[in-house]
Design a protein around this motif. Structure first.
Motif, PDB file in Angstrom:
ATOM      1  N   SER A  21       0.775  -1.352   0.009  1.00  0.00           N
ATOM      2  CA  SER A  21       0.084   0.061  -0.027  1.00  0.00           C
ATOM      3  C   SER A  21       0.858   1.174   0.018  1.00  0.00           C
ATOM      4  N   LYS A  57       1.552   3.012  -6.459  1.00  0.00           N
ATOM      5  CA  LYS A  57       1.127   2.110  -7.716  1.00  0.00           C
ATOM      6  C   LYS A  57       0.001   2.984  -8.644  1.00  0.00           C
ATOM      7  N   GLY A  96      -7.857  -2.514  -5.907  1.00  0.00           N
ATOM      8  CA  GLY A  96      -8.003  -2.312  -4.511  1.00  0.00           C
ATOM      9  C   GLY A  96      -9.510  -1.549  -4.244  1.00  0.00           C
ATOM     10  N   TYR A 109     -12.040  -4.149  -3.487  1.00  0.00           N
ATOM     11  CA  TYR A 109     -12.178  -4.659  -2.519  1.00  0.00           C
ATOM     12  C   TYR A 109     -12.627  -4.007  -1.246  1.00  0.00           C
ATOM     13  N   ARG A 144     -12.113   5.349   0.823  1.00  0.00           N
ATOM     14  CA  ARG A 144     -10.988   5.810   1.118  1.00  0.00           C
ATOM     15  C   ARG A 144     -11.000   5.964   2.693  1.00  0.00           C
ATOM     16  N   VAL A 151     -10.253  -3.427   5.286  1.00  0.00           N
ATOM     17  CA  VAL A 151     -10.308  -3.967   4.187  1.00  0.00           C
ATOM     18  C   VAL A 151      -9.601  -5.249   3.991  1.00  0.00           C
ATOM     19  N   SER A 173     -10.340  -8.822   2.265  1.00  0.00           N
ATOM     20  CA  SER A 173      -9.626  -9.394   1.018  1.00  0.00           C
ATOM     21  C   SER A 173      -9.284 -10.791   1.268  1.00  0.00           C
ATOM     22  N   ARG A 213     -12.523 -12.939  -3.050  1.00  0.00           N
ATOM     23  CA  ARG A 213     -11.359 -12.843  -4.129  1.00  0.00           C
ATOM     24  C   ARG A 213     -11.783 -13.622  -5.557  1.00  0.00           C
ATOM     25  N   GLY A 234      -2.603  -3.611  -8.021  1.00  0.00           N
ATOM     26  CA  GLY A 234      -3.401  -4.386  -6.799  1.00  0.00           C
ATOM     27  C   GLY A 234      -2.161  -5.217  -6.046  1.00  0.00           C
ATOM     28  N   ARG A 235      -2.692  -6.365  -5.693  1.00  0.00           N
ATOM     29  CA  ARG A 235      -1.652  -6.974  -4.998  1.00  0.00           C
ATOM     30  C   ARG A 235      -1.417  -8.649  -5.586  1.00  0.00           C
ATOM     31  N   ILE A 290      -2.145  -9.156  -9.239  1.00  0.00           N
ATOM     32  CA  ILE A 290      -2.488  -9.005 -10.568  1.00  0.00           C
ATOM     33  C   ILE A 290      -1.624  -9.750 -11.595  1.00  0.00           C
ATOM     34  N   ARG A 313      -1.665  -3.724   7.428  1.00  0.00           N
ATOM     35  CA  ARG A 313      -1.926  -4.227   6.118  1.00  0.00           C
ATOM     36  C   ARG A 313      -0.857  -5.014   5.364  1.00  0.00           C
ATOM     37  N   ASP A 319      -1.772  -8.589   4.203  1.00  0.00           N
ATOM     38  CA  ASP A 319      -1.572  -8.695   2.678  1.00  0.00           C
ATOM     39  C   ASP A 319      -0.545  -9.694   2.487  1.00  0.00           C
ATOM     40  N   ARG A 333      -1.689 -13.760   4.236  1.00  0.00           N
ATOM     41  CA  ARG A 333      -2.948 -14.241   4.124  1.00  0.00           C
ATOM     42  C   ARG A 333      -2.952 -15.750   3.191  1.00  0.00           C
TER      43      ARG A 333
HETATM   44  O1   DC Z   1      -4.504  -0.846  -2.925  1.00  0.00           O
HETATM   45  P1   DC Z   1      -5.400  -0.229  -1.968  1.00  0.00           P
HETATM   46  O2   DC Z   1      -4.587  -0.054  -0.677  1.00  0.00           O
HETATM   47  O3   DC Z   1      -6.547   0.723  -2.014  1.00  0.00           O
HETATM   48  O4   DC Z   1      -6.176  -1.828  -1.375  1.00  0.00           O
HETATM   49  C1   DC Z   1      -6.907  -1.846  -0.432  1.00  0.00           C
HETATM   50  C2   DC Z   1      -6.687  -3.362   0.241  1.00  0.00           C
HETATM   51  O5   DC Z   1      -7.311  -4.362  -0.718  1.00  0.00           O
HETATM   52  C3   DC Z   1      -5.364  -3.952   0.444  1.00  0.00           C
HETATM   53  O6   DC Z   1      -5.205  -3.859   1.985  1.00  0.00           O
HETATM   54  C4   DC Z   1      -5.245  -5.256   0.142  1.00  0.00           C
HETATM   55  C5   DC Z   1      -6.579  -5.474  -1.096  1.00  0.00           C
HETATM   56  N1   DC Z   1      -6.317  -5.756  -2.179  1.00  0.00           N
HETATM   57  C6   DC Z   1      -6.021  -7.291  -2.447  1.00  0.00           C
HETATM   58  O7   DC Z   1      -6.118  -7.795  -1.526  1.00  0.00           O
HETATM   59  N2   DC Z   1      -5.903  -7.438  -3.766  1.00  0.00           N
HETATM   60  C7   DC Z   1      -5.858  -6.644  -4.500  1.00  0.00           C
HETATM   61  N3   DC Z   1      -5.692  -6.801  -5.930  1.00  0.00           N
HETATM   62  C8   DC Z   1      -6.210  -5.250  -4.459  1.00  0.00           C
HETATM   63  C9   DC Z   1      -6.153  -4.940  -3.276  1.00  0.00           C
END
Ligand code: DC
Length: 232
Positions: free
Chosen positions: A12, A16, A35, A38, A92, A100, A104, A110, A130-131, A133, A181, A185, A188
């Motif tokens: 985060s 990005k 994100g 989610y 936000r 969040v 997620s 998911r 994202g995380r 992608i 987070r 992230d 998990r």
């Molecule tokens: O990018 P962001 O901080 O707005 O994302 C919010 C939350 O969503 C972040 O804590 C992890 C989750 N997330 C995810 O698990 N997979 C993604 N592709 C995008 C975000």
């Protein structure tokens, strides 16, 4: 030039979204902030008092959720819609940010969002951040970037964003939220944040936004050219 998929993953507040938005504008690609999706699901769950640990409630709630993006010319960016309502601002706030990562982690959430994201990239010509992608949503993306930045820089950026919005929050609270987070992230079970083996790393700590765009653009054009050569 051939259209490609640009997948941008990372922690985060590493820049990005800013980079993804700038690349999409430069190459006339669609930009999708995964994100935000989610976050929209989290907002719905909070507003409807859904118990995240109850699979049945989660599945039922997911059926009632429709997420979309609409370009706002005044703000010059895409805004997130949840069941027809503009929620760009609401998703936000700290109430959503605090929950969040928990949302997620849920497999059903998911699965639903990944399917939707893959449909959006069907015709390529898309930048998505994202995380997961580059690892799960588009493992065949032509360009995968993994963004990092020093913690102090991430905290400063996020703090300023929240200040501009008028949130009253301390730097320590922002740092704590980012650390929390990051932990969820990366640890998990479902699609944890990982650098894809074929991703290029972009450490944004000492780069201006313009420099990040220049560097990433070189990579984009290189990949477009490679794709073009493959078809010829
Ligand atoms: O990018 P962001 O901080 O707005 O994302 C919010 C939350 O969503 C972040 O804590 C992890 C989750 N997330 C995810 O698990 N997979 C993604 N592709 C995008 C975000």
């Amino acid at each position: 030039m051939k259209d490609i998929i640009v997948a941008i993953d990372g922690y985060s507040s590493c820049g990005k979204s800013t980079l993804a938005r700038a690349l999409a504008a430069k190459y006339h690609y669609a930009y999708v902030d995964s994100g935000a999706m989610y976050r929209a699901v989290t907002l719905f769950f909070l507003n409807e008092n859904i118990d995240f640990s109850d699979d049945e409630q989660v599945l039922k709630a997911l059926e009632q959720i429709s997420i979309g993006f609409k370009f706002n010319p005044e703000a010059d960016c895409n805004e997130t819609y949840l069941n027809g309502m503009n929620v760009e601002y609401a998703i936000r706030d700290m109430r959503v940010s605090a929950q969040v990562s928990e949302v997620s982690k849920i497999k059903a959430v998911r699965e639903a969002l990944v399917q939707f994201q893959q449909e959006m990239g069907e015709h390529r010509g898309i930048v998505m951040d994202g995380r997961d992608i580059g690892t799960v949503v588009f493992p065949d993306a032509e360009l995968k970037l993994f963004m990092t930045a020093e913690m102090s820089v991430r905290v400063q950026r996020r703090y300023l964003e929240l200040m501009v919005k008028g949130d009253s929050i301390t730097m320590e609270q922002v740092a704590e939220n980012l650390r929390h987070r990051d932990h969820i992230d990366t640890t998990r079970q479902e699609s944890p944040l990982r650098q894809a083996p074929d991703a290029l790393v972009l450490d944004s700590t000492n780069f201006t936004e313009e420099e990040q765009l220049d560097l990433a653009s070189r990579w984009v054009e290189e990949r477009m050219q490679m794709k073009q050569n493959q078809v010829l």
